[in-house]
Design an enzyme around this catalytic site. Structure first.
Site, PDB file in Angstrom:
ATOM      1  N   SER A  56     -25.017 -28.726  -9.220  1.00 52.99           N
ATOM      2  CA  SER A  56     -24.018 -28.907 -10.093  1.00 52.99           C
ATOM      3  C   SER A  56     -22.852 -29.822  -9.601  1.00 52.99           C
ATOM      4  O   SER A  56     -22.865 -30.658  -9.214  1.00 52.99           O
ATOM      5  CB  SER A  56     -23.496 -27.306 -10.721  1.00 52.99           C
ATOM      6  OG  SER A  56     -22.707 -27.370 -11.942  1.00 52.99           O
ATOM      7  N   GLU A 150     -30.407 -30.583 -19.974  1.00 53.94           N
ATOM      8  CA  GLU A 150     -29.053 -30.479 -19.502  1.00 53.94           C
ATOM      9  C   GLU A 150     -28.289 -31.715 -20.203  1.00 53.94           C
ATOM     10  O   GLU A 150     -28.555 -32.642 -20.486  1.00 53.94           O
ATOM     11  CB  GLU A 150     -28.935 -30.689 -18.122  1.00 53.94           C
ATOM     12  CG  GLU A 150     -29.792 -29.754 -17.456  1.00 53.94           C
ATOM     13  CD  GLU A 150     -29.532 -29.803 -15.681  1.00 53.94           C
ATOM     14  OE1 GLU A 150     -28.046 -29.669 -15.543  1.00 53.94           O
ATOM     15  OE2 GLU A 150     -30.267 -29.700 -14.825  1.00 53.94           O
ATOM     16  N   HIS A 180     -29.959 -26.004 -16.643  1.00 52.83           N
ATOM     17  CA  HIS A 180     -29.085 -26.271 -15.258  1.00 52.83           C
ATOM     18  C   HIS A 180     -29.323 -25.554 -14.330  1.00 52.83           C
ATOM     19  O   HIS A 180     -29.379 -24.236 -14.279  1.00 52.83           O
ATOM     20  CB  HIS A 180     -27.337 -26.202 -15.977  1.00 52.83           C
ATOM     21  CG  HIS A 180     -26.502 -26.582 -14.902  1.00 52.83           C
ATOM     22  ND1 HIS A 180     -26.568 -27.950 -14.453  1.00 52.83           N
ATOM     23  CD2 HIS A 180     -25.544 -26.110 -14.179  1.00 52.83           C
ATOM     24  CE1 HIS A 180     -25.562 -27.899 -13.754  1.00 52.83           C
ATOM     25  NE2 HIS A 180     -24.906 -26.956 -13.363  1.00 52.83           N
TER      26      HIS A 180
END
Length: 208
Positions: A56, A150, A180
Protein backbone atom coordinates in the site's frame (compact mmCIF):
# COMPACT_ATOMS: atom_id res chain seq x y z
CA UNK A 1 1.85 -11.24 6.56
CA UNK A 2 5.51 -10.30 6.96
CA UNK A 3 6.13 -13.43 9.00
CA UNK A 4 4.54 -15.58 6.31
CA UNK A 5 6.68 -13.98 3.62
CA UNK A 6 9.79 -14.44 5.77
CA UNK A 7 8.89 -18.12 6.23
CA UNK A 8 8.37 -18.55 2.50
CA UNK A 9 11.71 -16.94 1.69
CA UNK A 10 13.63 -18.43 4.66
CA UNK A 11 14.78 -14.91 5.45
CA UNK A 12 14.98 -12.56 8.40
CA UNK A 13 12.60 -9.59 8.30
CA UNK A 14 13.00 -6.11 9.76
CA UNK A 15 9.67 -4.30 10.15
CA UNK A 16 10.40 -0.59 10.24
CA UNK A 17 8.28 1.61 12.51
CA UNK A 18 8.84 4.70 10.38
CA UNK A 19 7.39 8.04 11.38
CA UNK A 20 3.91 8.88 10.09
CA UNK A 21 2.02 11.98 9.07
CA UNK A 22 0.62 14.33 10.09
CA UNK A 23 3.05 14.47 13.02
CA UNK A 24 5.98 13.82 10.69
CA UNK A 25 5.07 14.71 7.12
CA UNK A 26 6.91 13.85 3.91
CA UNK A 27 9.82 13.10 3.54
CA UNK A 28 10.15 11.74 7.08
CA UNK A 29 9.14 8.20 6.14
CA UNK A 30 11.64 8.12 3.26
CA UNK A 31 14.40 9.42 5.51
CA UNK A 32 13.64 6.73 8.09
CA UNK A 33 13.62 3.95 5.50
CA UNK A 34 16.98 5.03 4.08
CA UNK A 35 18.42 5.34 7.60
CA UNK A 36 17.28 1.80 8.39
CA UNK A 37 18.91 0.50 5.22
CA UNK A 38 22.13 2.33 6.08
CA UNK A 39 22.01 0.80 9.56
CA UNK A 40 21.75 -2.70 8.08
CA UNK A 41 24.81 -2.01 5.94
CA UNK A 42 26.67 -0.60 8.95
CA UNK A 43 25.83 -3.81 10.83
CA UNK A 44 27.55 -5.83 8.12
CA UNK A 45 24.55 -7.00 6.13
CA UNK A 46 25.31 -7.46 2.44
CA UNK A 47 23.41 -5.15 0.11
CA UNK A 48 23.03 -7.98 -2.40
CA UNK A 49 21.04 -9.99 0.11
CA UNK A 50 18.66 -7.24 1.23
CA UNK A 51 15.23 -6.67 -0.29
CA UNK A 52 13.10 -3.61 0.38
CA UNK A 53 9.41 -4.45 0.45
CA UNK A 54 6.15 -2.82 1.40
CA UNK A 55 2.42 -2.80 0.81
CA UNK A 56 0.00 0.00 0.00
CA UNK A 57 1.59 3.31 1.07
CA UNK A 58 4.59 1.18 2.02
CA UNK A 59 4.69 -0.10 -1.56
CA UNK A 60 5.12 3.43 -2.84
CA UNK A 61 7.62 4.06 -0.04
CA UNK A 62 9.56 1.01 -1.25
CA UNK A 63 10.03 2.55 -4.69
CA UNK A 64 10.82 5.97 -3.20
CA UNK A 65 13.37 4.42 -0.83
CA UNK A 66 15.16 2.70 -3.71
CA UNK A 67 15.34 6.02 -5.56
CA UNK A 68 16.67 7.78 -2.45
CA UNK A 69 19.25 5.01 -1.89
CA UNK A 70 20.45 5.50 -5.46
CA UNK A 71 20.54 9.28 -5.09
CA UNK A 72 22.71 8.95 -1.96
CA UNK A 73 25.16 6.69 -3.77
CA UNK A 74 24.66 3.76 -1.42
CA UNK A 75 25.09 0.17 -2.62
CA UNK A 76 21.82 -0.97 -4.14
CA UNK A 77 19.85 -3.78 -2.49
CA UNK A 78 19.04 -7.00 -4.32
CA UNK A 79 15.55 -5.89 -5.25
CA UNK A 80 12.27 -4.32 -4.30
CA UNK A 81 8.81 -5.80 -3.77
CA UNK A 82 5.85 -3.44 -4.14
CA UNK A 83 2.54 -4.94 -3.03
CA UNK A 84 -0.49 -2.90 -4.14
CA UNK A 85 1.72 0.20 -4.14
CA UNK A 86 0.36 3.71 -3.78
CA UNK A 87 2.89 5.35 -6.07
CA UNK A 88 0.98 8.35 -7.43
CA UNK A 89 -0.27 10.94 -4.96
CA UNK A 90 -1.45 13.12 -7.86
CA UNK A 91 -4.24 10.61 -8.64
CA UNK A 92 -3.58 10.69 -12.37
CA UNK A 93 -4.60 7.06 -12.97
CA UNK A 94 -7.96 6.30 -14.56
CA UNK A 95 -8.47 3.32 -12.24
CA UNK A 96 -9.23 5.80 -9.43
CA UNK A 97 -12.57 6.13 -11.19
CA UNK A 98 -12.99 2.97 -13.27
CA UNK A 99 -12.42 0.70 -10.25
CA UNK A 100 -14.27 2.84 -7.71
CA UNK A 101 -17.20 0.41 -7.48
CA UNK A 102 -15.03 -2.73 -7.50
CA UNK A 103 -12.64 -1.64 -4.75
CA UNK A 104 -14.16 -2.48 -1.36
CA UNK A 105 -11.30 -0.97 0.68
CA UNK A 106 -10.07 2.29 -0.83
CA UNK A 107 -11.50 5.33 -2.58
CA UNK A 108 -10.12 8.54 -4.03
CA UNK A 109 -11.77 10.46 -1.20
CA UNK A 110 -10.06 8.42 1.52
CA UNK A 111 -6.71 8.48 -0.24
CA UNK A 112 -6.94 12.24 -0.82
CA UNK A 113 -7.43 12.78 2.90
CA UNK A 114 -4.41 10.57 3.66
CA UNK A 115 -2.29 12.32 1.03
CA UNK A 116 -3.06 15.73 2.54
CA UNK A 117 -1.95 14.50 5.97
CA UNK A 118 1.28 13.07 4.56
CA UNK A 119 2.23 15.91 2.23
CA UNK A 120 1.28 18.82 4.50
CA UNK A 121 1.04 21.16 1.52
CA UNK A 122 4.08 19.85 -0.35
CA UNK A 123 4.14 18.96 -4.04
CA UNK A 124 2.34 15.67 -4.69
CA UNK A 125 4.42 15.12 -7.82
CA UNK A 126 7.74 15.18 -5.96
CA UNK A 127 9.59 12.05 -7.12
CA UNK A 128 9.99 10.75 -3.58
CA UNK A 129 6.30 11.29 -2.83
CA UNK A 130 5.03 9.89 -6.13
CA UNK A 131 7.82 7.66 -7.46
CA UNK A 132 6.12 7.24 -10.84
CA UNK A 133 7.67 10.67 -11.52
CA UNK A 134 11.17 9.69 -10.36
CA UNK A 135 14.21 8.80 -12.45
CA UNK A 136 13.96 5.05 -11.98
CA UNK A 137 17.08 4.19 -13.94
CA UNK A 138 19.62 2.18 -11.98
CA UNK A 139 17.12 0.60 -9.64
CA UNK A 140 17.43 -3.11 -8.81
CA UNK A 141 14.87 -5.68 -10.02
CA UNK A 142 11.28 -4.96 -8.99
CA UNK A 143 8.31 -7.21 -8.37
CA UNK A 144 5.01 -5.34 -8.46
CA UNK A 145 1.84 -7.16 -7.41
CA UNK A 146 -1.60 -5.58 -7.61
CA UNK A 147 -5.18 -6.74 -7.49
CA UNK A 148 -7.32 -6.32 -10.57
CA UNK A 149 -10.11 -4.67 -8.55
CA UNK A 150 -8.00 -1.92 -6.99
CA UNK A 151 -8.36 1.83 -7.49
CA UNK A 152 -4.55 1.76 -7.25
CA UNK A 153 -4.26 -0.53 -10.28
CA UNK A 154 -2.93 2.22 -12.54
CA UNK A 155 -0.30 3.17 -9.95
CA UNK A 156 1.22 -0.28 -10.47
CA UNK A 157 0.81 -0.26 -14.24
CA UNK A 158 2.47 3.15 -14.57
CA UNK A 159 5.27 2.33 -12.12
CA UNK A 160 6.03 -0.84 -14.05
CA UNK A 161 5.90 0.86 -17.46
CA UNK A 162 8.20 3.70 -16.38
CA UNK A 163 10.59 1.31 -14.64
CA UNK A 164 10.83 -0.81 -17.79
CA UNK A 165 11.36 2.29 -19.92
CA UNK A 166 14.23 3.26 -17.60
CA UNK A 167 15.89 -0.12 -18.09
CA UNK A 168 14.81 -1.70 -14.81
CA UNK A 169 14.15 -5.45 -14.63
CA UNK A 170 10.54 -5.03 -13.51
CA UNK A 171 7.97 -7.81 -13.18
CA UNK A 172 4.28 -6.90 -12.96
CA UNK A 173 1.64 -9.31 -11.66
CA UNK A 174 -2.00 -8.26 -11.93
CA UNK A 175 -4.12 -10.71 -9.91
CA UNK A 176 -7.62 -10.80 -11.34
CA UNK A 177 -10.53 -10.06 -9.00
CA UNK A 178 -8.22 -9.47 -6.02
CA UNK A 179 -8.67 -6.77 -3.41
CA UNK A 180 -6.08 -4.37 -2.02
CA UNK A 181 -3.24 -6.33 -0.35
CA UNK A 182 -5.07 -9.64 -0.58
CA UNK A 183 -1.98 -11.24 0.95
CA UNK A 184 -3.47 -10.37 4.33
CA UNK A 185 -6.14 -12.98 3.65
CA UNK A 186 -3.64 -15.75 2.92
CA UNK A 187 -5.04 -17.98 5.68
CA UNK A 188 -8.38 -17.99 3.88
CA UNK A 189 -7.70 -17.65 0.14
CA UNK A 190 -5.17 -19.57 -1.95
CA UNK A 191 -4.35 -16.45 -4.00
CA UNK A 192 -2.70 -14.92 -0.93
CA UNK A 193 -0.45 -17.92 -0.43
CA UNK A 194 0.36 -18.09 -4.14
CA UNK A 195 1.30 -14.42 -4.21
CA UNK A 196 3.69 -14.95 -1.30
CA UNK A 197 5.17 -17.95 -3.11
CA UNK A 198 5.79 -15.69 -6.10
CA UNK A 199 7.56 -13.19 -3.84
CA UNK A 200 9.76 -15.98 -2.47
CA UNK A 201 10.64 -17.11 -5.98
CA UNK A 202 11.49 -13.55 -6.99
CA UNK A 203 13.76 -13.10 -3.99
CA UNK A 204 15.42 -16.45 -4.55
CA UNK A 205 16.09 -15.58 -8.17
CA UNK A 206 17.70 -12.24 -7.39
CA UNK A 207 19.64 -12.99 -4.19
CA UNK A 208 23.39 -12.50 -4.68
Amino acid sequence: MVGAIADATQAKALILDYRLGPETPFPGAVDDAVAAYQALLDDGEEAGKIFVAGDSAGGGLTAATLVAIKDKGLPMPAGGVCISPWADLTFSGRSMYTKAVDDAMLSKETLSWMADLYLAGQDASHPLASPIYADLSGLPPLLIQVGGDEVLLDDSLTLHERAKAAGVDSTLEVWDDMMHVWHLMAKFIPEGRLAMKSIAEFMGKHTA
